[in-house]
Structures are given as structure tokens and as C-alpha cells.
Design an enzyme around this catalytic site. Structure first.
Site, PDB file in Angstrom:
ATOM      1  CG  ASP A   8      29.133  36.429  41.091  1.00 44.87           C
ATOM      2  OD1 ASP A   8      29.952  37.298  40.711  1.00 44.87           O
ATOM      3  OD2 ASP A   8      28.366  36.618  42.052  1.00 44.87           O
ATOM      4  CB  CYS A  65      31.584  37.467  43.687  1.00 41.72           C
ATOM      5  SG  CYS A  65      31.962  37.766  45.414  1.00 41.72           S
ATOM      6  CG  HIS A  98      52.075  38.449  56.964  1.00 43.20           C
ATOM      7  ND1 HIS A  98      51.773  39.409  57.904  1.00 43.20           N
ATOM      8  CD2 HIS A  98      53.329  38.749  56.519  1.00 43.20           C
ATOM      9  CE1 HIS A  98      52.796  40.247  58.043  1.00 43.20           C
ATOM     10  NE2 HIS A  98      53.752  39.883  57.198  1.00 43.20           N
TER      11      HIS A  98
HETATM   12  C1  RB5 Z   1      25.609  38.920  43.390  1.00 44.87           C
HETATM   13  O1  RB5 Z   1      24.605  39.861  43.275  1.00 44.87           O
HETATM   14  C2  RB5 Z   1      26.438  39.193  44.636  1.00 44.87           C
HETATM   15  O2  RB5 Z   1      25.699  38.852  45.769  1.00 44.87           O
HETATM   16  C3  RB5 Z   1      27.735  38.445  44.567  1.00 44.87           C
HETATM   17  O3  RB5 Z   1      28.445  38.813  43.437  1.00 44.87           O
HETATM   18  C4  RB5 Z   1      28.686  38.644  45.736  1.00 44.87           C
HETATM   19  O4  RB5 Z   1      28.861  39.984  46.029  1.00 44.87           O
HETATM   20  C5  RB5 Z   1      28.426  37.818  46.917  1.00 44.87           C
HETATM   21  O5  RB5 Z   1      29.139  37.843  47.930  1.00 44.87           O
END
Ligand code: RB5
Length: 146
Positions: A8, A65, A98
Site C-alpha cells: 500500500d 505496508c 520452520h
Molecule cells: C496505512 O496507514 C496503514 O494502516 C497500513 O500501511 C498498515 O500499517 C496496516 O496494517
């Protein structure tokens, strides 16, 4: 190996660095986005990486993320995916040895760049240990059909 990568916005910059790092290797890369830092929803990209691995289009995935948590939760909803959030080189190696993790998940906001890249290398060069671990991974895989 063919590697599917996804992130993301929270993992976008680290994904770019991981791709740059892996370009000098023999691995084949498939970038499933995001393609800029516009705010997006991590489940879309965790699922995309998970599907690429589950359907055989990629051997393994790398999903990033902000924390490495949400995208792992999403990827793990795809049957056949074993996604692991790791925080260092040791957990990156062990999730393969593992748990036979087929998606490595990283948190851009938690990891320094060198630890992240070293973790990617440790994961990609590790081998599933099999033996007693194979029985446990089989039990995980059976949960997909519950
Ligand atoms: C985005 O702000 C954030 O929530 C996402 O990148 C992640 O950390 C979610 O688990």
C-alpha cells in the site's frame, strides 16, 4: 524464482527499494502495485500478492505496508498462503525454515532499510527444513478447507 511484490502507500517506498535491490539478482519480479504513494487500501494489495502465489503465477511474494501486519492478515485470507510479518533477519530466515512462509511481509515504518533488505535476502536464501515442521505446515494448510 519469480517474486510477486505488492504494497500500500505505507510500504511504497520500501517496495521500491526492495525492487531496486532485487533487480541485480536472477529473480524475476512482478510488481503488483501500488505504483505511487497515493493512499490506498492494504487488503487489495495483500490479496493480489496472495493470489499470485496461490495460483502459481509467482513462487513467493513480498508484501509491504506501514506495519507489515494488515497486509499479512489480508494475504493470509487467500487459501494456500502462509504470510509472515518479520522484524529482523532471524525471523525472516525462520519463517521459511520452520513455517515455509510463501509471502514475506515487512513494515516500512518499523524497519530500517538495511534490516529490511537483509531480511529479504535471508528469506530468499533460506530453505524449508521439513521433518517435524512439514507435519505442522500440513496442519496449517488443512485449515484452509474448514
Ligand atoms: C496505512 O496507514 C496503514 O494502516 C497500513 O500501511 C498498515 O500499517 C496496516 O496494517
Amino acid at each position: 524464482m519469480k517474486i510477486a511484490l505488492g504494497s500500500d502507500h505505507g510500504g511504497f517506498e520500501l517496495k521500491a527499494k526492495v525492487i531496486e535491490h532485487l533487480r541485480s539478482t536472477e529473480h524475476e519480479l512482478e510488481d503488483l502495485g501500488a505504483f505511487d504513494s497515493t493512499s490506498v487500501d492494504y487488503p487489495d494489495f495483500g490479496a493480489a500478492v496472495g493470489r499470485a502465489v496461490a495460483d502459481g503465477g509467482a513462487d513467493v511474494g513480498i508484501a509491504i505496508c506501514g506495519s507489515g501486519i494488515g497486509i499479512a492478515i489480508a494475504a493470509n485470507k487467500i487459501a494456500g498462503v502462509r504470510a509472515a510479518t518479520v522484524h529482523d533477519v532471524t525471523s525472516a530466515r525462520l519463517c521459511k525454515e520452520h513455517n515455509d512462509a510463501n509471502v514475506l511481509c515487512l513494515g516500512e515504518r518499523f524497519l530500517g532499510i538495511q534490516v529490511a533488505l537483509d531480511s529479504v535476502d535471508a528469506y530468499l536464501s533460506a530453505t524449508f527444513a521439513g521433518g517435524r515442521h512439514a507435519r505442522r505446515v500440513e496442519k496449517i494448510d488443512h485449515l484452509d478447507s474448514e
